[in-house]
Design a protein around this motif. Structure first.
Motif, mmCIF file in Angstrom:
data_model
loop_
_atom_site.group_PDB
_atom_site.id
_atom_site.type_symbol
_atom_site.label_atom_id
_atom_site.label_comp_id
_atom_site.label_asym_id
_atom_site.label_seq_id
_atom_site.Cartn_x
_atom_site.Cartn_y
_atom_site.Cartn_z
ATOM 1 N N UNK A 101 0.804 -1.217 0.000
ATOM 2 C CA UNK A 101 0.000 0.000 0.000
ATOM 3 C C UNK A 101 0.838 1.269 0.000
ATOM 4 N N UNK A 102 1.955 1.284 0.717
ATOM 5 C CA UNK A 102 2.741 2.509 0.830
ATOM 6 C C UNK A 102 3.266 3.006 -0.521
ATOM 7 N N UNK A 103 3.762 2.143 -1.421
ATOM 8 C CA UNK A 103 4.278 2.665 -2.705
ATOM 9 C C UNK A 103 3.195 3.157 -3.663
ATOM 10 N N UNK A 104 1.939 2.686 -3.494
ATOM 11 C CA UNK A 104 0.901 3.008 -4.478
ATOM 12 C C UNK A 104 0.584 4.498 -4.533
ATOM 13 N N UNK A 105 0.446 5.224 -3.407
ATOM 14 C CA UNK A 105 0.219 6.673 -3.528
ATOM 15 C C UNK A 105 1.333 7.403 -4.261
ATOM 16 N N UNK A 106 2.566 6.920 -4.119
ATOM 17 C CA UNK A 106 3.683 7.537 -4.834
ATOM 18 C C UNK A 106 3.521 7.337 -6.335
ATOM 19 N N UNK A 107 3.207 6.101 -6.727
ATOM 20 C CA UNK A 107 3.012 5.820 -8.161
ATOM 21 C C UNK A 107 1.827 6.593 -8.718
ATOM 22 N N UNK A 108 0.742 6.660 -7.943
ATOM 23 C CA UNK A 108 -0.436 7.388 -8.406
ATOM 24 C C UNK A 108 -0.146 8.878 -8.532
ATOM 25 N N UNK A 109 0.605 9.427 -7.578
ATOM 26 C CA UNK A 109 0.963 10.847 -7.650
ATOM 27 C C UNK A 109 1.868 11.116 -8.846
ATOM 28 N N UNK A 191 -3.705 9.694 0.112
ATOM 29 C CA UNK A 191 -2.270 9.751 0.362
ATOM 30 C C UNK A 191 -1.487 10.437 -0.740
ATOM 31 N N UNK A 192 -2.073 10.511 -1.939
ATOM 32 C CA UNK A 192 -1.364 11.160 -3.040
ATOM 33 C C UNK A 192 -1.259 12.675 -2.861
ATOM 34 N N UNK A 193 -2.112 13.258 -2.014
ATOM 35 C CA UNK A 193 -2.110 14.705 -1.845
ATOM 36 C C UNK A 193 -0.744 15.202 -1.377
ATOM 37 N N UNK A 194 -0.175 14.507 -0.415
ATOM 38 C CA UNK A 194 1.118 14.937 0.146
ATOM 39 C C UNK A 194 2.210 14.857 -0.919
ATOM 40 N N UNK A 195 2.217 13.775 -1.683
ATOM 41 C CA UNK A 195 3.263 13.604 -2.691
ATOM 42 C C UNK A 195 3.081 14.584 -3.853
ATOM 43 N N UNK A 196 1.839 14.868 -4.217
ATOM 44 C CA UNK A 196 1.605 15.868 -5.262
ATOM 45 C C UNK A 196 2.050 17.251 -4.793
ATOM 46 N N UNK A 197 1.821 17.541 -3.515
ATOM 47 C CA UNK A 197 2.284 18.822 -2.970
ATOM 48 C C UNK A 197 3.804 18.906 -2.988
ATOM 49 N N UNK A 198 4.469 17.791 -2.687
ATOM 50 C CA UNK A 198 5.930 17.779 -2.737
ATOM 51 C C UNK A 198 6.439 17.946 -4.162
#
Length: 315
Positions: A101-109, A191-198
């Motif tokens: 689960x943890x890597x998926x928001x990164x890939x989606x972002x 969870x993608x919100x944080x990575x998109x902001x970064x």
């Protein structure tokens, strides 16, 4: 004597500089006050209740009237065979979450960040964010509607193809994977919100330089985007490790049934069953205190390892 005077003057100067800084940035402190009050009232003030873990708590006698029993609650918890089952289930579910689960928001972002059509991008963001706002009651009901042997759509499709139905909800071997898929569907978009902001903070000139050097889109992601968001990934991973003893209580309580108890019993459900339903509040507080200590140790250990690897930790 002169050294003592110098130290005293240094302390006075540091106090003055701290006070002057606070005065200059007074509005920042005013903005931060609601958050500070929240942590004081709901995080620090209730800490006195941890004393219950060292007492045989009786609601009629109160906290101070209940008798001290020392570490008896902890000893009984560690000696119980249920403790090791809960420990296994809790860590297994969290390990599944970290791996899958943890890597998926990164890939989606990363994928959303590559979309250039703004309207299409915003529509997709809204769609993947929406499940986060659904309650676990709704998610559990949808899961039952999809996977139950009686009315489940998936089992109806399987039976229509001539195969036997599968008991997804009552087979222990499917439980951890099912819980992980539920959490992934519900929380990955949020969870993608944080990575998109970064990613929004990455300097566009770095991409321009990569294009001049002949880098493809994949290489730009690998050599520009991922290194830029690496500190965010590390911090979130450390915080995630701090919740290794914590599993979503509502989700597991709703998805639990007598046939999967061997793989669904975790610290949260145990504290609820024994502490609230069973009236043994001291045992519930003991379990919560143990979870907090485990989380603190894992955060400090993971932060130490990250710093030893040359990365920036959380403190």
């Amino acid at each position: 004597m002169q050294t003592a005077v110098i130290k005293k003057q240094t302390k006075q100067q540091s106090r003055r500089s701290l006070w002057s800084t606070m005065v200059q940035q007074k509005w920042m402190y005013v903005l931060a006050m609601p958050g500070i009050l929240y942590f004081i009232l709901f995080k620090f003030a209730p800490l006195w209740g941890l004393l219950i873990a060292f007492k045989e708590y009786n609601p009629y006698k109160g906290l101070w009237g209940s008798s001290w029993i020392g570490l008896t609650n902890f000893t009984e918890m560690f000696a119980s065979q249920t403790f090791y089952i809960m420990l296994r289930n809790t860590f297994a579910i969290n390990i599944f979450g970290i791996i899958f689960m943890f890597p998926v928001p990164i890939l989606l972002a990363l994928m959303l960040n590559e979309v250039r059509h703004e309207v299409f991008k915003r529509i997709n963001q809204s769609i993947v964010y929406l499940p986060h706002f659904l309650s676990w009651v709704v998610v559990a009901s949808m899961t039952f509607f999809m996977l139950s042997t009686d009315v489940g759509i998936v089992n109806k499709m399987i039976s229509s193809l001539g195969f036997e139905t599968v008991s997804f909800l009552s087979t222990p071997n499917y439980y951890w994977g099912l819980i992980t898929l539920q959490s992934m569907w519900k929380e990955v978009g949020w969870g993608t919100i944080i990575f998109l902001a970064a990613m929004a903070g990455v300097d566009p000139q770095q991409y321009e330089a990569a294009v001049i050097d002949g880098a493809s889109r994949f290489k730009q992601i690998w050599h520009v985007t991922l290194p830029a968001i690496r500190p965010t990934i590390i911090i979130l991973l450390i915080l995630r490790l701090g919740h290794m003893a914590d599993v979503g209580f509502e989700q597991l309580l709703l998805m639990n049934n007598p046939l999967v108890t061997s793989v669904s019993q975790v610290f949260d459900t145990y504290a609820y069953t024994i502490g609230i339903l069973g009236g043994k509040i001291s045992v519930g507080v003991t379990v919560g205190m143990f979870k907090g200590v485990v989380g603190l140790v894992l955060v400090m250990l993971s932060n130490y390892v990250v710093k030893k690897m040359g990365q920036e930790g959380i403190y």
